[in-house]
Design a protein around this motif. Structure first.
Motif, PDB file in Angstrom:
ATOM      1  N   GLU A 204       6.097  -8.168  -8.810  1.00 38.14           N
ATOM      2  CA  GLU A 204       4.782  -8.398  -8.213  1.00 38.14           C
ATOM      3  C   GLU A 204       4.436  -7.359  -7.151  1.00 38.14           C
ATOM      4  O   GLU A 204       3.420  -6.699  -7.213  1.00 38.14           O
ATOM      5  CB  GLU A 204       4.739  -9.788  -7.581  1.00 38.14           C
ATOM      6  N   ALA A 205       5.354  -7.255  -6.195  1.00 35.79           N
ATOM      7  CA  ALA A 205       5.025  -6.404  -5.056  1.00 35.79           C
ATOM      8  C   ALA A 205       5.085  -4.921  -5.452  1.00 35.79           C
ATOM      9  O   ALA A 205       5.964  -4.509  -6.198  1.00 35.79           O
ATOM     10  CB  ALA A 205       6.000  -6.672  -3.909  1.00 35.79           C
ATOM     11  N   GLY A 206       4.152  -4.156  -4.955  1.00 30.99           N
ATOM     12  CA  GLY A 206       4.140  -2.725  -5.250  1.00 30.99           C
ATOM     13  C   GLY A 206       5.424  -2.051  -4.803  1.00 30.99           C
ATOM     14  O   GLY A 206       5.957  -1.179  -5.491  1.00 30.99           O
ATOM     15  N   ARG A 207       5.967  -2.498  -3.660  1.00 33.03           N
ATOM     16  CA  ARG A 207       7.185  -1.894  -3.133  1.00 33.03           C
ATOM     17  C   ARG A 207       8.358  -2.080  -4.086  1.00 33.03           C
ATOM     18  O   ARG A 207       9.148  -1.168  -4.296  1.00 33.03           O
ATOM     19  CB  ARG A 207       7.546  -2.499  -1.767  1.00 33.03           C
ATOM     20  N   SER A 208       8.470  -3.277  -4.652  1.00 34.63           N
ATOM     21  CA  SER A 208       9.618  -3.488  -5.534  1.00 34.63           C
ATOM     22  C   SER A 208       9.441  -2.725  -6.839  1.00 34.63           C
ATOM     23  O   SER A 208      10.414  -2.268  -7.431  1.00 34.63           O
ATOM     24  CB  SER A 208       9.901  -4.971  -5.778  1.00 34.63           C
ATOM     25  N   LYS A 209       8.216  -2.563  -7.296  1.00 35.43           N
ATOM     26  CA  LYS A 209       7.974  -1.737  -8.482  1.00 35.43           C
ATOM     27  C   LYS A 209       8.482  -0.317  -8.241  1.00 35.43           C
ATOM     28  O   LYS A 209       9.220   0.251  -9.049  1.00 35.43           O
ATOM     29  CB  LYS A 209       6.471  -1.671  -8.784  1.00 35.43           C
ATOM     30  N   MET A 210       8.068   0.228  -7.094  1.00 33.06           N
ATOM     31  CA  MET A 210       8.488   1.596  -6.772  1.00 33.06           C
ATOM     32  C   MET A 210      10.005   1.701  -6.677  1.00 33.06           C
ATOM     33  O   MET A 210      10.630   2.617  -7.185  1.00 33.06           O
ATOM     34  CB  MET A 210       7.901   2.027  -5.427  1.00 33.06           C
TER      35      MET A 210
END
Ligand SMILES: Nc1ncnc2c1ncn2[C@@H]1O[C@H](COP(=O)(O)OP(=O)(O)O)[C@@H](O)[C@H]1O
Ligand SMILES: [Mg+2]
Lengths: 246, 243
Positions: free
Chosen positions: A232-238
């Motif tokens: 979900e979070a953009g940070r974890s995607k990155m």
């Protein structure tokens, strides 16, 4: 009482002026395996050290089997005796042989006799594949062997849950799998555990849930499949894209 | 200048006996002081690393006081001033009835002084261990005192055998200040022989040789202890194997 073995709610911690945990929550049920990942310095080690009271925290609460860790009246040694912990740098006692490392706490905390403690230690050494190393000293072992001894040492207390703080990140690459195999086997046997790791292959195979921490916050905490398929979070995607690339 | 060498005086009575008696007092004062220094110094060194801040401050205060006041002054304080400060009965006992007052005063004074130095070594030995060692011990359910007794101190002490030997030798040398309150230890006896015989070179050479002999014995013992307690893969302070 809920089934949570470890329950953290809104934990806040400061190191001096540095606010390193900003309201962290996590619930670990019996038999559950939770992986915590996140960039270096995000507070993962601090968070799991709060869970057995190695690090004090200023706000929020943590319950281990319903007992509040932060309460001044809590008997911390007794609480810690029920939770095993494995460290990034093994932290075996260098002046003690492998078997003495494993029997120390059972003899001095659980008041087991030496014979009884050694029998238990030998069984554990067989389990981690080091039956022949009982008389060796830590410095005579490879990193992977030392970490397996550290796991056996923690298991010797017959813990209700295990905490792992980056158990493979100090190891040479060829030794990572021997340690992850042991941890994965524990998971399969139903051990309750919290594992801080960047080994996403391990997380996929063994974890029930993955939590992602960044800058002192738990940004995401979801079932493993969901976490990997649809973070979900953009940070974890990155973070995931960076870490899965190698 | 004419000097009549006569090494023979060293082996004549009563001078021979004086030297031996001086040696005996030097050894006894050193061993007595060392016993106090090791026990008290370990306690203070532990206090210096204890998680509780008040305990740490107390330990630091002890070290600063005893390490920074000159030993000679400390000796005079113990010998001349302390009996006046304590309650009357105890003061009178100290001044009149304490057997061997020069000896016991020297033992206490040197012991308390050396404890401050031993404490610093013990602290550095404990601090040389990674914080993780303490955390691992505590995480396994050991109490803080157990973690010190079973893990931190056994490792820490092994790391500081050489500096502790220096501290021991420093007491041997410093013990000669006890002659200022009248203890006839080795230096005092060699001076007395010089006064009686005018054979200063011989008597001082003999004292030097005896001090050297003590140092040699202590150093050999230290090497033995170091070898017996060595941890595989660990050499000297701060190099923990496998980390
Ligand atoms: N003993 C300490 N004293 C002061 N700051 C610390 C201490 N331990 C960790 N920190 C700081 O707290 C933050 C979180 O650290 P840590 O929990 O070790 O992160 P992680 O394990 O995720 O890499 C970092 O900014 C780190 O510098
Ligand atoms: Mg960390």
């Amino acid at each position: 009482m809920s089934a949570a073995v470890i329950l953290a709610e809104g934990v806040e911690k400061w190191f001096g002026a540095a606010h390193v945990l900003k309201g962290c929550s996590l619930s670990v049920s019996r038999g559950e395996v939770v992986v915590i990942c996140g960039p270096s310095g995000s507070g993962k080690s601090t968070f799991i050290k709060c869970m057995n009271g190695l690090e004090p925290f200023q706000r929020g609460r943590i319950l281990v089997e319903g007992v509040s860790v932060g309460e001044p009246a809590t008997d911390l040694p007794k609480l810690r005796a029920r939770i095993g912990m494995v460290f990034q740098h093994f932290e075996l006692y260098p002046h003690k042989s492998v078997i003495e490392n494993i029997t120390l706490a059972p003899m001095h905390v659980l008041k087991r006799s030496r014979g009884e403690a050694e029998d238990g230690a030998r069984a554990l050494l067989r389990r981690v594949g080091l039956a022949d190393k009982d008389r060796a000293f830590p410095s005579e072992l490879s990193g992977g062997q030392q970490q397996r001894v550290a796991i056996a040492r923690a298991l010797a207390m017959e813990p209700v849950a295990m905490l792992f703080d980056e158990p493979t990140s100090a190891l040479d690459p060829e030794m990572i799998s021997e340690v992850l195999d042991v941890i994965g086997q524990l998971a399969a046997e139903g051990m309750t555990m919290v594992v801080v790791t960047h080994e996403m292959g391990f997380a996929r195979a063994a974890a029930d849930r993955v939590a992602f921490m960044d800058a002192g916050r738990v940004l995401e905490d979801r079932p493993t499949a969901e976490f990997f398929e649809n973070p979900e979070a953009g940070r974890s995607k990155m973070f995931l894209s960076k870490i899965l690339r190698h | 200048m004419q000097y009549n060498w006569n090494w023979g005086v060293l082996f004549q009575e009563p001078y021979y006996g004086w030297l031996l008696s001086g040696l005996r007092w030097t050894v006894l004062v050193t061993l007595g002081a060392w016993t106090i220094a090791l026990m008290l110094g370990t306690a203070v060194g532990i206090a210096r690393t204890w998680p509780n801040r008040a305990v740490r401050t107390l330990g630091a205060a002890y070290v600063e006081i005893f390490r920074n006041v000159p030993v000679l002054l400390q000796l005079f304080l113990w010998f001349y001033v302390l009996p006046e400060l304590v309650p009357d009965g105890l003061g009178r006992w100290l001044k009149r009835d304490l057997p061997l007052p020069e000896f016991w005063t020297a033992v206490l004074c040197l012991g308390f002084y050396a404890a401050s130095r031993v404490a610093e070594q013990v602290r550095s030995g404990i601090e040389a261990l990674s914080r993780g060692q303490l955390q691992a011990a505590l995480a396994s359910g050991l109490t803080l005192p157990q973690a010190y007794r079973l893990v931190l101190l056994p490792i820490g002490f092994r790391l500081i055998v050489p500096p502790l030997t220096s501290e021991f030798l420093s007491i041997v040398r410093t013990s000669s200040v006890a002659l200022t309150i009248g203890l006839l230890e080795l230096t005092a006896q060699s001076r007395q022989i010089e006064n009686y015989t005018f054979q200063g070179f011989e008597s001082f050479a003999a004292a030097t040789a005896l001090y050297f002999g003590i140092a040699l014995a202590a150093t050999l013992l230290m090497h033995l202890i170091e070898r017996r307690t060595a941890i595989a893969g660990m050499v000297g302070k701060g190099s923990l194997g496998g980390v």
